[in-house]
Write a protein that holds these residues in place. Structure first.
Motif, PDB file in Angstrom:
ATOM      1  N   PRO A 122       0.804  -1.201   0.000  1.00  0.00           N
ATOM      2  CA  PRO A 122       0.000   0.000   0.000  1.00  0.00           C
ATOM      3  C   PRO A 122       0.836   1.250   0.000  1.00  0.00           C
ATOM      4  N   ASP A 123       0.133   2.369  -0.131  1.00  0.00           N
ATOM      5  CA  ASP A 123       0.793   3.654  -0.124  1.00  0.00           C
ATOM      6  C   ASP A 123       0.876   4.123   1.313  1.00  0.00           C
ATOM      7  N   THR A 124       2.029   4.017   1.952  1.00  0.00           N
ATOM      8  CA  THR A 124       2.170   4.363   3.356  1.00  0.00           C
ATOM      9  C   THR A 124       2.901   5.667   3.520  1.00  0.00           C
ATOM     10  N   SER A 125       3.004   6.095   4.785  1.00  0.00           N
ATOM     11  CA  SER A 125       3.714   7.334   5.070  1.00  0.00           C
ATOM     12  C   SER A 125       5.168   7.228   4.704  1.00  0.00           C
ATOM     13  N   CYS A 126       5.668   5.991   4.622  1.00  0.00           N
ATOM     14  CA  CYS A 126       7.066   5.822   4.247  1.00  0.00           C
ATOM     15  C   CYS A 126       7.261   6.153   2.786  1.00  0.00           C
ATOM     16  N   ASN A 127       6.207   6.002   1.948  1.00  0.00           N
ATOM     17  CA  ASN A 127       6.318   6.319   0.546  1.00  0.00           C
ATOM     18  C   ASN A 127       6.162   7.804   0.310  1.00  0.00           C
ATOM     19  N   ARG A 128       5.385   8.459   1.180  1.00  0.00           N
ATOM     20  CA  ARG A 128       4.969   9.792   0.862  1.00  0.00           C
ATOM     21  C   ARG A 128       6.060  10.800   1.136  1.00  0.00           C
ATOM     22  N   GLY A 129       6.309  11.313   2.308  1.00  0.00           N
ATOM     23  CA  GLY A 129       7.242  12.395   2.469  1.00  0.00           C
ATOM     24  C   GLY A 129       8.649  12.008   2.093  1.00  0.00           C
ATOM     25  N   LYS A 130       9.462  12.956   1.752  1.00  0.00           N
ATOM     26  CA  LYS A 130      10.853  12.694   1.434  1.00  0.00           C
ATOM     27  C   LYS A 130      11.680  12.959   2.671  1.00  0.00           C
ATOM     28  N   ARG A 131      12.414  11.988   3.074  1.00  0.00           N
ATOM     29  CA  ARG A 131      13.242  12.144   4.266  1.00  0.00           C
ATOM     30  C   ARG A 131      14.688  12.227   3.820  1.00  0.00           C
ATOM     31  N   SER A 132      15.233  13.402   3.899  1.00  0.00           N
ATOM     32  CA  SER A 132      16.593  13.585   3.423  1.00  0.00           C
ATOM     33  C   SER A 132      17.588  12.783   4.219  1.00  0.00           C
ATOM     34  N   SER A 133      17.220  12.413   5.453  1.00  0.00           N
ATOM     35  CA  SER A 133      18.146  11.635   6.262  1.00  0.00           C
ATOM     36  C   SER A 133      18.391  10.263   5.680  1.00  0.00           C
ATOM     37  N   ARG A 134      17.513   9.831   4.743  1.00  0.00           N
ATOM     38  CA  ARG A 134      17.682   8.507   4.162  1.00  0.00           C
ATOM     39  C   ARG A 134      18.404   8.574   2.828  1.00  0.00           C
ATOM     40  N   VAL A 135      18.786   9.714   2.390  1.00  0.00           N
ATOM     41  CA  VAL A 135      19.485   9.835   1.128  1.00  0.00           C
ATOM     42  C   VAL A 135      20.794  10.542   1.376  1.00  0.00           C
ATOM     43  N   ASN A 136      21.883   9.856   1.146  1.00  0.00           N
ATOM     44  CA  ASN A 136      23.185  10.455   1.364  1.00  0.00           C
ATOM     45  C   ASN A 136      24.175   9.810   0.406  1.00  0.00           C
ATOM     46  N   ALA A 137      23.926  10.051  -0.890  1.00  0.00           N
ATOM     47  CA  ALA A 137      24.787   9.511  -1.922  1.00  0.00           C
ATOM     48  C   ALA A 137      24.996   8.019  -1.753  1.00  0.00           C
ATOM     49  N   ASP A 158      17.313   5.654  -0.134  1.00  0.00           N
ATOM     50  CA  ASP A 158      16.156   6.173  -0.864  1.00  0.00           C
ATOM     51  C   ASP A 158      16.545   6.421  -2.320  1.00  0.00           C
ATOM     52  N   VAL A 159      16.453   5.378  -3.138  1.00  0.00           N
ATOM     53  CA  VAL A 159      16.860   5.502  -4.539  1.00  0.00           C
ATOM     54  C   VAL A 159      15.878   6.363  -5.331  1.00  0.00           C
ATOM     55  N   ILE A 160      14.630   6.430  -4.883  1.00  0.00           N
ATOM     56  CA  ILE A 160      13.655   7.283  -5.577  1.00  0.00           C
ATOM     57  C   ILE A 160      14.085   8.745  -5.469  1.00  0.00           C
ATOM     58  N   ALA A 161      14.490   9.161  -4.277  1.00  0.00           N
ATOM     59  CA  ALA A 161      14.954  10.538  -4.102  1.00  0.00           C
ATOM     60  C   ALA A 161      16.236  10.784  -4.891  1.00  0.00           C
ATOM     61  N   GLU A 162      17.083   9.769  -4.979  1.00  0.00           N
ATOM     62  CA  GLU A 162      18.300   9.905  -5.781  1.00  0.00           C
ATOM     63  C   GLU A 162      17.969  10.129  -7.252  1.00  0.00           C
ATOM     64  N   TRP A 163      17.020   9.343  -7.751  1.00  0.00           N
ATOM     65  CA  TRP A 163      16.614   9.526  -9.152  1.00  0.00           C
ATOM     66  C   TRP A 163      16.015  10.913  -9.373  1.00  0.00           C
ATOM     67  N   GLU A 164      15.186  11.352  -8.443  1.00  0.00           N
ATOM     68  CA  GLU A 164      14.576  12.668  -8.576  1.00  0.00           C
ATOM     69  C   GLU A 164      15.627  13.766  -8.560  1.00  0.00           C
ATOM     70  N   GLU A 165      16.618  13.648  -7.686  1.00  0.00           N
ATOM     71  CA  GLU A 165      17.682  14.632  -7.617  1.00  0.00           C
ATOM     72  C   GLU A 165      18.526  14.627  -8.888  1.00  0.00           C
ATOM     73  N   ARG A 166      18.782  13.417  -9.425  1.00  0.00           N
ATOM     74  CA  ARG A 166      19.565  13.317 -10.662  1.00  0.00           C
ATOM     75  C   ARG A 166      18.829  13.973 -11.828  1.00  0.00           C
ATOM     76  N   GLU A 167      17.510  13.723 -11.915  1.00  0.00           N
ATOM     77  CA  GLU A 167      16.728  14.341 -12.982  1.00  0.00           C
ATOM     78  C   GLU A 167      16.693  15.854 -12.837  1.00  0.00           C
ATOM     79  N   ALA A 168      16.550  16.338 -11.600  1.00  0.00           N
ATOM     80  CA  ALA A 168      16.526  17.784 -11.377  1.00  0.00           C
ATOM     81  C   ALA A 168      17.866  18.407 -11.750  1.00  0.00           C
ATOM     82  N   ARG A 169      18.971  17.723 -11.419  1.00  0.00           N
ATOM     83  CA  ARG A 169      20.289  18.259 -11.759  1.00  0.00           C
ATOM     84  C   ARG A 169      20.494  18.308 -13.269  1.00  0.00           C
ATOM     85  N   GLU A 170      20.023  17.258 -13.965  1.00  0.00           N
ATOM     86  CA  GLU A 170      20.152  17.251 -15.418  1.00  0.00           C
ATOM     87  C   GLU A 170      19.346  18.374 -16.052  1.00  0.00           C
ATOM     88  N   LYS A 171      18.150  18.648 -15.505  1.00  0.00           N
ATOM     89  CA  LYS A 171      17.347  19.749 -16.027  1.00  0.00           C
ATOM     90  C   LYS A 171      18.040  21.085 -15.798  1.00  0.00           C
TER      91      LYS A 171
END
Length: 274
Positions: A9-24, A232-245
């Motif tokens: 299901p779609d849980t709170s873990c999917n929803r907000g972005k937690r920067s603490s879980r993304v560190n290269a 958090d690979v989803i946040a990594e992908w989002e950051e990579r796409e934003a950087r490319e843009k």
């Protein structure tokens, strides 16, 4: 297992972005509350336990009173359909809603066609046995089923296989826990199916519904909160796409992007006479 286990299901873990879980790619501190809520909801939560247990309870109650397979099966299926409809009205995950209905429907049809009330529980028993075997086999193969189930929930997908070895170990241990509990449950219920009566089997299935599920969830939580946090690979992908843009936009404007690193190197040589 008390709840249908492979739906996410779609849980709170999917929803907000937690920067603490993304560190290269480096996992950081574990959020225990988010971990507990995410995997509990991944298996259906409290509502999932109720939806899985109550139809079987209604069937065995009705059959104990009136000894009618058809009436008991229809009552159980009707209740399951009402619970599924309530999920859809609340816009909850459709997988949980329809998963419970299909499971009860298979049992109800099988019991009515065979004329044996015990067969109402046989599809669920086979599902439990097959799932227990799958947990053990996938763990032995190095691809634990629990990691495949919870990876998308924690936004890590399959990164735990190659980038987070400590988390792979945790998923393997937790998968063995689920496999062991489900196989033990099967070892108890199948003898009653073959040598007991429908009433005994029904009450046993009700008794072995929620408690083993809660035990497995609790042990899984104990294991996962001690493991490295998910990447958090989803946040990594989002950051990579934003950087490319940003880089493309900067290239069109003829300027360097804001996050571009300054050029390094020796200062230009100053020739004599300049």
């Amino acid at each position: 297992m008390a709840a249908r286990c492979c739906s996410i299901p779609d849980t709170s873990c999917n929803r907000g972005k937690r920067s603490s879980r993304v560190n290269a790619g480096a996992p950081e501190e574990v959020d225990e509350a988010a971990t507990r809520a995410a995997f509990f909801e991944a298996f259906g939560g409290v509502r999932g336990m109720v939806e899985t247990t109550v139809p079987g309870l209604i069937f065995v109650l009705s059959y104990t009173i009136n000894r009618s397979i058809n009436v008991s099966a229809v009552l159980a299926l009707s209740l399951s359909a009402v619970l599924a409809l309530a999920r859809l009205i609340r816009r909850d995950t459709a997988k949980h809603a329809f998963g419970g209905v299909f499971g009860v429907a298979f049992g109800a049809v099988f019991a009515m066609m065979s004329g044996d009330a015990k067969n109402f529980y046989l599809p669920g028993m086979l599902y439990t046995l097959g799932l227990g075997v799958a947990y053990v086999v996938t763990s032995l193969a190095g691809v634990p089923l629990l990691g495949l189930v919870l990876g998308p929930v924690f936004r890590e997908n399959l990164s735990w296989r190659t980038r987070n070895p400590g988390r792979k170990v945790a998923y393997t241990k937790a998968s063995y826990v689920w496999g062991g509990i489900l196989l033990a449950k099967s070892a108890i219920t199948f003898p009653i199916y073959f040598w007991g009566d429908a009433t005994q089997l029904g009450w046993l299935r009700v008794a072995l519904g929620i408690p083993p599920f809660l035990l497995a969830v609790y042990l899984t939580w104990i294991i996962l909160v001690k493991a490295p946090a998910p990447i958090d690979v989803i946040a990594e992908w989002e950051e990579r796409e934003a950087r490319e843009k940003r880089e493309k936009a900067a290239a069109k404007a003829g300027t360097a992007p804001e996050d571009a690193e300054p050029a390094t190197g020796p200062p230009p040589q100053v020739q004599a006479g300049d």
